[in-house]
Design a protein around this motif. Structure first.
Motif, PDB file in Angstrom:
ATOM      1  N   PHE A 171       0.812  -1.211   0.000  1.00  0.00           N
ATOM      2  CA  PHE A 171       0.000   0.000   0.000  1.00  0.00           C
ATOM      3  C   PHE A 171       0.844   1.259   0.000  1.00  0.00           C
ATOM      4  O   PHE A 171       1.968   1.276   0.510  1.00  0.00           O
ATOM      5  N   GLN A 217      -1.161   7.018   1.819  1.00  0.00           N
ATOM      6  CA  GLN A 217      -2.525   7.541   1.904  1.00  0.00           C
ATOM      7  C   GLN A 217      -3.537   6.407   2.041  1.00  0.00           C
ATOM      8  O   GLN A 217      -4.469   6.481   2.861  1.00  0.00           O
ATOM      9  N   PHE A 218      -3.349   5.346   1.256  1.00  0.00           N
ATOM     10  CA  PHE A 218      -4.283   4.219   1.325  1.00  0.00           C
ATOM     11  C   PHE A 218      -4.167   3.505   2.667  1.00  0.00           C
ATOM     12  O   PHE A 218      -5.179   3.002   3.192  1.00  0.00           O
ATOM     13  N   ILE A 259      -6.356   5.260   5.085  1.00  0.00           N
ATOM     14  CA  ILE A 259      -7.773   4.970   4.834  1.00  0.00           C
ATOM     15  C   ILE A 259      -8.140   3.576   5.335  1.00  0.00           C
ATOM     16  O   ILE A 259      -9.183   3.372   5.965  1.00  0.00           O
ATOM     17  N   ILE A 260      -7.256   2.607   5.078  1.00  0.00           N
ATOM     18  CA  ILE A 260      -7.506   1.228   5.518  1.00  0.00           C
ATOM     19  C   ILE A 260      -7.562   1.152   7.042  1.00  0.00           C
ATOM     20  O   ILE A 260      -8.393   0.447   7.626  1.00  0.00           O
ATOM     21  N   VAL A 312      -9.404  -1.520  -5.376  1.00  0.00           N
ATOM     22  CA  VAL A 312      -8.379  -0.492  -5.633  1.00  0.00           C
ATOM     23  C   VAL A 312      -7.166  -1.057  -6.368  1.00  0.00           C
ATOM     24  O   VAL A 312      -6.620  -0.408  -7.267  1.00  0.00           O
ATOM     25  N   TYR A 313      -6.760  -2.294  -6.031  1.00  0.00           N
ATOM     26  CA  TYR A 313      -5.521  -2.852  -6.565  1.00  0.00           C
ATOM     27  C   TYR A 313      -5.777  -3.973  -7.557  1.00  0.00           C
ATOM     28  O   TYR A 313      -6.694  -4.800  -7.368  1.00  0.00           O
TER      29      TYR A 313
END
Length: 285
Positions: A215, A218-219, A222-223, A281-282
């Motif tokens: 990751f 920023q992600f 959020i996670i 997202v990924y």
């Protein structure tokens, strides 16, 4: 360390519940380490056993009738099938098997020559248990198969975040908590505990993500927020569920405080949320 420090600062308070929870969580974490880092098959079988025991304890809380036994048997048979879809990598069937096919077929053993009394309660409570204990937790087993390069690290990352969120929430609620969120459902959940756990889990996600995940920063933030929120709702939901099913049975309620169900309550929510957000997202999922 935080737990030991708090126990010494307040020796007059009873921290037996959180102590047992921490020991059990670390035992689970050790098993996850062995399973996810060395062999996906071991992880699959270990988590399949975990879902079986969690579902079994859930069924033990339900006031059952003789007509429900065949229904429970069908529910148990759904476990190996759900994990088989994971083993062969059939994501489409994995994601719809319990929510759709089991939902449609589950009433059959209850309908055939079993009468109509208690039909809705027995079928709906069984399906609810399958969704939480089997469908929700089975997402943990899919990581090593969906993303072989990162799966083990992602599972450990999620377990660590969920564990930290639970422990900080409980300790902060015990130590500084005053404003209870839902006192009738769980007296140990307070707004102070929620805020402390939210901040700690988000910060921990930011600090640890470079070592266990691919990751970005920023992600990771959020996670961390999503895991904290999902863990809170998971713990609260299972608390309400247990209190509803065990009304008038204080002995069984006390015995189930140290059950599998009490240890995986948050994971039933954090696992699917974590899995599907990452998959959206990924590309590696």
């Amino acid at each position: 360390m935080v737990y030991l420090a708090v126990v010494r600062l307040q020796p007059d308070r009873d921290y037996k519940v959180i102590g047992t929870r921490i020991k059990t969580w670390w035992g689970m974490f050790f098993i996850f380490c062995l399973a996810t880092l060395f062999n996906p098959i071991v992880s699959l079988l270990s988590l399949m056993a975990l879902t079986f025991f969690a579902l079994k304890e859930y069924f033990s809380m339900i006031r059952t009738r003789k007509a429900d036994r065949r229904l429970f048997l069908w529910a148990y048979l759904a476990i190996p099938l759900q994990f088989y879809w994971i083993y062969i990598g059939w994501y489409g069937m994995f994601i719809v098997f319990i929510p759709i096919y089991v939902f449609l077929l589950l009433p059959l053993p209850r309908l055939i020559n079993k009468g109509t009394g208690g039909f809705l309660r027995s079928v709906s409570s069984t399906q609810w248990g399958l969704m939480l204990m089997v469908f929700g937790l089975s997402h943990l087993a899919y990581f090593p198969f969906a993303a072989p390069a990162y799966g083990g690290g992602l599972v450990l990352f999620l377990v660590l975040l969920t564990q930290l969120n639970d422990v900080i929430h409980y300790l902060a609620s015990m130590y500084i908590g005053k404003k209870k969120i839902v006192p009738t459902a769980n007296p140990h959940i307070t707004w102070e505990g929620f805020i402390c756990a939210f901040i700690a889990t988000t910060a921990f996600s930011y600090l640890v993500h470079p070592y266990l995940t691919p990751f970005g920063s920023q992600f990771a933030l959020i996670i961390g927020m999503l895991v904290s929120l999902a863990g809170f709702f998971g713990s609260l939901t299972i608390s309400v569920l247990k209190r509803d099913l065990l009304i008038g049975d204080s002995d069984r309620a006390e015995a189930l405080k140290e059950s599998y169900l009490s240890r995986v309550d948050s994971l039933t929510y954090t696992a699917p949320v974590f899995f599907h957000v990452i998959r959206y997202v990924y590309d590696f999922m």
